[in-house]
Design a protein around this motif. Structure first.
Motif, PDB file in Angstrom:
ATOM      1  N   PRO A 106      -8.027  -4.520 -22.159  1.00 31.77           N
ATOM      2  CA  PRO A 106      -6.946  -4.379 -21.379  1.00 31.77           C
ATOM      3  C   PRO A 106      -6.954  -3.102 -20.548  1.00 31.77           C
ATOM      4  N   ILE A 107      -6.402  -3.510 -19.393  1.00 33.32           N
ATOM      5  CA  ILE A 107      -6.184  -2.145 -18.495  1.00 33.32           C
ATOM      6  C   ILE A 107      -4.824  -1.624 -18.805  1.00 33.32           C
ATOM      7  N   ILE A 108      -4.690  -0.652 -19.345  1.00 30.56           N
ATOM      8  CA  ILE A 108      -3.326   0.227 -19.476  1.00 30.56           C
ATOM      9  C   ILE A 108      -2.645   0.627 -18.584  1.00 30.56           C
ATOM     10  N   ASP A 109      -3.303   1.491 -17.455  1.00 35.60           N
ATOM     11  CA  ASP A 109      -2.712   2.027 -16.596  1.00 35.60           C
ATOM     12  C   ASP A 109      -3.855   2.100 -15.239  1.00 35.60           C
ATOM     13  N   THR A 110      -3.348   2.357 -14.064  1.00 37.84           N
ATOM     14  CA  THR A 110      -4.344   2.496 -12.705  1.00 37.84           C
ATOM     15  C   THR A 110      -4.053   3.709 -12.033  1.00 37.84           C
ATOM     16  N   ASP A 111      -4.823   3.897 -11.048  1.00 37.16           N
ATOM     17  CA  ASP A 111      -4.663   5.184 -10.605  1.00 37.16           C
ATOM     18  C   ASP A 111      -5.367   4.881  -9.222  1.00 37.16           C
ATOM     19  N   ASN A 112      -4.754   5.613  -8.050  1.00 31.30           N
ATOM     20  CA  ASN A 112      -5.137   5.232  -6.669  1.00 31.30           C
ATOM     21  C   ASN A 112      -5.039   6.654  -5.734  1.00 31.30           C
ATOM     22  N   VAL A 113      -6.199   7.334  -5.579  1.00 32.20           N
ATOM     23  CA  VAL A 113      -6.091   8.814  -5.048  1.00 32.20           C
ATOM     24  C   VAL A 113      -6.599   8.882  -3.305  1.00 32.20           C
ATOM     25  N   LEU A 114      -5.864   9.234  -2.720  1.00 32.75           N
ATOM     26  CA  LEU A 114      -6.388   9.425  -1.233  1.00 32.75           C
ATOM     27  C   LEU A 114      -7.219  10.857  -1.161  1.00 32.75           C
ATOM     28  N   ILE A 115      -8.445  10.635  -1.038  1.00 34.81           N
ATOM     29  CA  ILE A 115      -9.338  11.977  -1.089  1.00 34.81           C
ATOM     30  C   ILE A 115      -9.579  12.531   0.174  1.00 34.81           C
ATOM     31  N   SER A 116      -9.622  11.614   1.306  1.00 35.57           N
ATOM     32  CA  SER A 116      -9.829  12.148   2.741  1.00 35.57           C
ATOM     33  C   SER A 116      -8.516  12.675   3.482  1.00 35.57           C
ATOM     34  N   LYS A 117      -8.712  13.545   4.405  1.00 32.08           N
ATOM     35  CA  LYS A 117      -7.652  13.859   5.148  1.00 32.08           C
ATOM     36  C   LYS A 117      -7.093  12.764   5.897  1.00 32.08           C
ATOM     37  N   CYS A 118      -8.209  11.993   6.483  1.00 38.79           N
ATOM     38  CA  CYS A 118      -7.571  10.665   7.107  1.00 38.79           C
ATOM     39  C   CYS A 118      -6.754   9.655   6.481  1.00 38.79           C
ATOM     40  N   ASN A 119      -5.769   9.002   6.684  1.00 36.83           N
ATOM     41  CA  ASN A 119      -5.139   7.861   5.931  1.00 36.83           C
ATOM     42  C   ASN A 119      -4.986   6.546   6.850  1.00 36.83           C
ATOM     43  N   ASP A 120      -5.890   6.431   7.678  1.00 33.49           N
ATOM     44  CA  ASP A 120      -5.925   5.347   8.760  1.00 33.49           C
ATOM     45  C   ASP A 120      -6.887   4.274   8.350  1.00 33.49           C
ATOM     46  N   TYR A 121      -6.193   2.979   7.871  1.00 30.26           N
ATOM     47  CA  TYR A 121      -6.881   1.956   7.236  1.00 30.26           C
ATOM     48  C   TYR A 121      -8.005   1.368   8.339  1.00 30.26           C
TER      49      TYR A 121
END
Length: 266
Positions: A106-121
């Motif tokens: 089972p997945i207990i927790d999740t994480d989502n990390v922006l690592i680039s300077k750009c955040n344009d999908y």
């Protein structure tokens, strides 16, 4: 514990669905505890589906979503995995390009990390990393930029990721780092200098480790020598008994423009 990482090059890869079936059978055979996948795509104009099994950040799941199809094939083989999929950006102008992690427990927790300077999908250089926590630790699916990229250099992306993970214990980074292990003073050395251990080096038994043996996207202007650019790193010393290149035509058929890596840990 057994871990697998693979850049699937999905959907754009010729005969990708047949190759996905090979991947599913390999997972059902090896039964890895965690599988990290990169370039896990869906076509942006395909119809939406209902009854999805993926855990996402409220993302739309379309009928050709690679992770969803993989989970369904695994179920047909009698194997059940929990899976997180996250679309990161538009790829090749027509795909929702994402990352996925499969976990047997089972997945207990999740994480989502922006690592680039750009955040344009809509911009292909946007980079995010996704992670899950299960009973064995934290596991991240990683797809980095290139060392010499003037807009989004590897070192800045890595520093963002490394700083984010600085307080986490028992972390595994799995994926396509776009850094050749033989390149002097490049991304690979930076990762190790920051205290991360390459499972390939820790392994008591290993092969060549090469995961790219031809020109591929992002490396077409480079030399064609065999390269090790896909890794499984950890932030602690681990008892790695074996590191094996998979999906290379010897250990399972080729399914992508990358080979995969599988490790076994005591």
């Amino acid at each position: 514990m057994k871990l697998i990482t693979l850049n699937t090059h999905s959907i754009t890869e010729p005969n990708y669905y047949e190759k996905m079936l090979i991947l599913a059978k390999a997972i059902a055979t090896e039964l890895p505890d965690v599988v990290a996948l990169q370039e896990v795509n869906q076509t942006i104009d395909m119809p939406l589906i209902e009854g999805k099994t993926l855990v996402t950040s409220n993302a739309d799941i379309r009928t050709d979503n690679y992770a969803e199809a993989l989970l369904n094939e695994l179920k047909k083989l009698g194997v059940s995995y929990n899976c997180v999929w996250l679309p990161i950006k538009i790829g090749y102008g027509k795909y929702d390009e994402g990352l996925a992690i499969l976990s047997r427990s089972p997945i207990i927790d999740t994480d989502n990390v922006l690592i680039s300077k750009c955040n344009d999908y809509s911009y292909w250089k946007t980079r995010r990393i996704i992670g899950i926590k299960n009973e064995l630790g934290w596991f991240y699916s990683v797809h980095m930029g290139w060392w010499n990229d003037e807009e989004e250099p590897f070192n800045e992306q890595w520093n963002n990721l490394n700083n984010h993970l600085s307080n986490k214990k028992n972390v595994w980074l799995m994926g396509d780092f776009n850094s050749d292990a033989n390149e002097i003073n490049g991304g690979y050395n930076l990762v190790k200098e920051c205290g991360w251990y390459d499972s390939f080096n820790l392994a008591k038994e290993k092969d060549s480790g090469f995961t790219v043996t031809k020109k591929i996207d992002g490396w077409k202007d480079k030399d064609i020598s065999d390269k090790r650019i896909d890794y499984i790193f950890c932030n602690h010393t681990a008892d790695v008994t074996k590191s094996t290149v998979v999906f290379d035509g010897t250990n399972y058929d080729v399914v992508s423009d990358h080979f995969g890596v599988m490790i076994e840990v005591e």
